[in-house]
Write a protein that holds these residues in place. Sequence first.
Motif, mmCIF file in Angstrom:
data_model
loop_
_atom_site.group_PDB
_atom_site.id
_atom_site.type_symbol
_atom_site.label_atom_id
_atom_site.label_comp_id
_atom_site.label_asym_id
_atom_site.label_seq_id
_atom_site.Cartn_x
_atom_site.Cartn_y
_atom_site.Cartn_z
ATOM 1 N N LYS A 55 46.676 47.037 52.765
ATOM 2 C CA LYS A 55 46.060 47.148 51.444
ATOM 3 C C LYS A 55 44.638 46.606 51.410
ATOM 4 O O LYS A 55 43.758 47.186 50.755
ATOM 5 C CB LYS A 55 46.925 46.401 50.421
ATOM 6 C CG LYS A 55 46.457 46.517 48.978
ATOM 7 C CD LYS A 55 47.453 45.832 48.044
ATOM 8 C CE LYS A 55 47.064 45.961 46.587
ATOM 9 N NZ LYS A 55 48.055 45.304 45.693
ATOM 10 N N TYR A 56 44.387 45.500 52.112
ATOM 11 C CA TYR A 56 43.113 44.806 51.937
ATOM 12 C C TYR A 56 42.182 44.813 53.155
ATOM 13 O O TYR A 56 41.065 44.304 53.060
ATOM 14 C CB TYR A 56 43.375 43.366 51.502
ATOM 15 C CG TYR A 56 43.985 43.278 50.123
ATOM 16 C CD1 TYR A 56 43.274 43.704 49.006
ATOM 17 C CD2 TYR A 56 45.279 42.812 49.939
ATOM 18 C CE1 TYR A 56 43.835 43.651 47.737
ATOM 19 C CE2 TYR A 56 45.849 42.753 48.669
ATOM 20 C CZ TYR A 56 45.120 43.172 47.579
ATOM 21 O OH TYR A 56 45.676 43.119 46.328
ATOM 22 N N THR A 65 40.427 48.165 49.760
ATOM 23 C CA THR A 65 39.091 47.612 49.982
ATOM 24 C C THR A 65 38.097 48.711 50.335
ATOM 25 O O THR A 65 36.984 48.764 49.790
ATOM 26 C CB THR A 65 39.128 46.559 51.102
ATOM 27 O OG1 THR A 65 40.024 45.508 50.733
ATOM 28 C CG2 THR A 65 37.750 45.968 51.350
ATOM 29 N N ILE A 80 42.664 48.809 39.762
ATOM 30 C CA ILE A 80 43.256 47.733 40.557
ATOM 31 C C ILE A 80 44.544 47.269 39.887
ATOM 32 O O ILE A 80 44.755 47.494 38.694
ATOM 33 C CB ILE A 80 42.292 46.535 40.724
ATOM 34 C CG1 ILE A 80 41.897 45.962 39.359
ATOM 35 C CG2 ILE A 80 41.059 46.947 41.522
ATOM 36 C CD1 ILE A 80 41.063 44.687 39.449
ATOM 37 N N THR A 84 45.545 42.398 42.942
ATOM 38 C CA THR A 84 44.130 42.465 43.303
ATOM 39 C C THR A 84 43.270 41.720 42.290
ATOM 40 O O THR A 84 42.317 41.019 42.656
ATOM 41 C CB THR A 84 43.683 43.929 43.405
ATOM 42 O OG1 THR A 84 44.514 44.610 44.356
ATOM 43 C CG2 THR A 84 42.228 44.032 43.843
#
Length: 201
Positions: A55-56, A65, A80, A84
């Motif tokens: 995810k990040y 991201t 978001i 987040t």
Amino acid sequence: MKLAPIQRAPKWQLYGLSFKAMGSPCDIKVWSDSSEQADRALLSARSEIDRLEQKYTRYKESSLTSQINRMAGRGQPISIDTETYQLLCYADEAYRLSDGLFDITSGVLRRGWDFRRGMVPGRQQLDSLRQLIGWTKVEFNEQHIILPETGMEIDFGGYVKEYAADAAANVCFQSGIISAIVNLGGDIRVVGPQPDGSGWP
């Protein structure tokens, strides 16, 4: 996947899982009196770490991201979720407490260096990159985020691994584990002491 116990104590066994994630060697150990419970906790914790990495990370085009960074300067808000939003709030607090030294928009500076070819940036290039840095420029609320300038980016790498260690430990606890240690490349979170009451080494 069956995970063999690596240490024994009366009614308890220490189970472990080693793997690589977020660019680091990782290790999770849990004490349990049930191999099924240990398996469930370890594999669920690993899945949670993988979820957060996917995810990040900024290394995958499909990550949130990367999606946010691609839209920089277009004026289009990116949706978001609560998780987040909370991570962005943490970044905001860290920025304020550090008097601006912790800034998740500063990763653009890496564009100035090419270590493979031994190239370092000149003053003009650095000045240009500095114009893209500035946490206070980022606009976000509970539903959306906007990076207002083309070329800006955010990078959760400065703290998402620590967050993942906390999340993995919480997964272990929710699985019924009351004694565990999560070590993600040196970012450590423990759940309770060891069964004999001692701390983790």
